[in-house]
Scaffold this motif. Structure first.
Motif, PDB file in Angstrom:
ATOM      1  N   SER A 144       0.828  -1.203   0.000  1.00 36.85           N
ATOM      2  CA  SER A 144       0.000   0.000   0.000  1.00 36.85           C
ATOM      3  C   SER A 144       0.867   1.260   0.000  1.00 36.85           C
ATOM      4  O   SER A 144       1.957   1.275   0.588  1.00 36.85           O
ATOM      5  N   ASP A 150      -8.803  -0.015   9.316  1.00 37.03           N
ATOM      6  CA  ASP A 150      -9.921  -0.950   9.231  1.00 37.03           C
ATOM      7  C   ASP A 150     -11.065  -0.516  10.157  1.00 37.03           C
ATOM      8  O   ASP A 150     -10.998   0.534  10.811  1.00 37.03           O
ATOM      9  N   GLU A 158      -2.009  -3.416   2.782  1.00 36.57           N
ATOM     10  CA  GLU A 158      -1.854  -4.675   2.049  1.00 36.57           C
ATOM     11  C   GLU A 158      -0.377  -5.043   2.002  1.00 36.57           C
ATOM     12  O   GLU A 158       0.488  -4.182   1.826  1.00 36.57           O
ATOM     13  N   SER A 160       2.681  -8.425   1.064  1.00 37.00           N
ATOM     14  CA  SER A 160       3.018  -9.748   0.544  1.00 37.00           C
ATOM     15  C   SER A 160       3.925 -10.420   1.568  1.00 37.00           C
ATOM     16  O   SER A 160       4.587  -9.738   2.361  1.00 37.00           O
ATOM     17  N   ASP A 187      -0.692 -13.377  -3.427  1.00 41.89           N
ATOM     18  CA  ASP A 187      -1.803 -13.349  -2.477  1.00 41.89           C
ATOM     19  C   ASP A 187      -2.081 -11.919  -2.019  1.00 41.89           C
ATOM     20  O   ASP A 187      -1.163 -11.112  -1.868  1.00 41.89           O
ATOM     21  N   ARG A 188      -3.346 -11.622  -1.765  1.00 42.36           N
ATOM     22  CA  ARG A 188      -3.734 -10.302  -1.270  1.00 42.36           C
ATOM     23  C   ARG A 188      -4.021 -10.435   0.218  1.00 42.36           C
ATOM     24  O   ARG A 188      -5.017 -11.045   0.634  1.00 42.36           O
ATOM     25  N   ILE A 189      -3.136  -9.889   1.024  1.00 37.40           N
ATOM     26  CA  ILE A 189      -3.186 -10.059   2.472  1.00 37.40           C
ATOM     27  C   ILE A 189      -3.115  -8.703   3.148  1.00 37.40           C
ATOM     28  O   ILE A 189      -2.401  -7.798   2.701  1.00 37.40           O
ATOM     29  N   LEU A 190      -3.860  -8.550   4.225  1.00 37.25           N
ATOM     30  CA  LEU A 190      -3.792  -7.348   5.039  1.00 37.25           C
ATOM     31  C   LEU A 190      -3.084  -7.679   6.353  1.00 37.25           C
ATOM     32  O   LEU A 190      -3.324  -8.721   6.957  1.00 37.25           O
ATOM     33  N   HIS A 192      -2.744  -6.248  10.134  1.00 35.86           N
ATOM     34  CA  HIS A 192      -3.416  -5.333  11.056  1.00 35.86           C
ATOM     35  C   HIS A 192      -2.429  -4.926  12.152  1.00 35.86           C
ATOM     36  O   HIS A 192      -1.908  -5.782  12.877  1.00 35.86           O
ATOM     37  N   THR A 205      -2.687 -11.038  10.641  1.00 37.71           N
ATOM     38  CA  THR A 205      -2.815 -10.909   9.195  1.00 37.71           C
ATOM     39  C   THR A 205      -4.061 -11.665   8.764  1.00 37.71           C
ATOM     40  O   THR A 205      -4.477 -12.620   9.419  1.00 37.71           O
ATOM     41  N   LEU A 208      -7.367 -10.391   2.197  1.00 41.04           N
ATOM     42  CA  LEU A 208      -8.113  -9.184   1.880  1.00 41.04           C
ATOM     43  C   LEU A 208      -9.584  -9.523   1.663  1.00 41.04           C
ATOM     44  O   LEU A 208      -9.927 -10.461   0.947  1.00 41.04           O
TER      45      LEU A 208
END
Length: 211
Positions: A144, A150, A158, A160, A187-190, A192, A205, A208
């Motif tokens: 990002s 959130d 976001e 990787s 992969d699309r991962i957030l 926190h 984590t 998304l």
């Protein structure tokens, strides 16, 4: 986020023994056989220095593992600061994997991350029982351009994740668990993250769109 380990099935232990190759001292000028002095010197020259880092293997746990230090940037409330924090978290986790000292990783991990706490507890117990593990380094890269928030008020950029192979040995040097490395660049991962009182804390984590 804890790593998944595939438990290995029991298998025969292969013992490797050194093979001595005789060198002929022929009349045609062949090289003489190495003496005990020269072989001892060669072995000494190949041995690691006293303070040199030695990775974990079946012969024993890692030695002289550098203890990570959190840089000042890792306390900055910015994308760069969050990335520096995640780099430090990765270093702290790798240090815990190789030494059994989970204190640094626990200091920057939220208590609400129950899977993290369970993983750290398992590491503590494994080392107390005489076992050890390889580094298993995980690299978190923020994708990002900013730090979105959130619904819980946590920063959730976001990322990787790339992870190295990991091996876990018991107190006898036998492999008990292994996991292959992962390349999560697709992969699309957030991730926190909480930021308060001038410090970051890792929360969890998640894929998304999962929350």
């Amino acid at each position: 986020m804890s790593r998944r380990f595939a438990v290995l099935s029991a298998s025969a232990v292969l013992l490797f023994s050194g093979v001595l190759t005789a060198c002929n001292n022929d009349d045609d000028g062949g090289d003489p056989a190495p003496t005990e002095t020269t072989t001892s010197a060669a072995a000494a020259s190949s041995a690691p220095a006293k303070d040199e880092y030695v990775p974990a293997s079946s012969e024993g746990p890692a030695k002289n593992v550098p203890k990570p230090t959190k840089p000042d940037l890792a306390d900055e409330e910015s994308v760069e600061g969050a990335q520096a924090f995640l780099d430090y978290l990765s270093d702290a986790r790798a240090y815990a994997q190789q030494t059994g000292d989970t204190s640094l990783a626990r200091e920057v991990t939220a208590e609400e991350c129950y899977s993290c706490t369970e993983h750290y507890d398992n590491l503590d117990s494994h080392y107390e029982a005489g076992g050890w593990a390889s580094e298993g380094y995980e690299k978190f890269t923020i994708l990002s351009e900013d730090l979105p928030v959130d619904s819980y008020g946590l920063y959730a950029p976001e990322i990787s994740i790339e992870a190295d192979d990991i091996t876990i040995w018991d107190d006898k040097g036998q492999v008990v668990q292994e996991a292959r490395g992962e390349d999560g660049s697709e992969d699309r991962i957030l991730v926190h993250l909480d930021y308060r009182e001038g410090q970051w804390t890792y929360v969890t984590t998640a894929p998304l769109g999962s929350s």
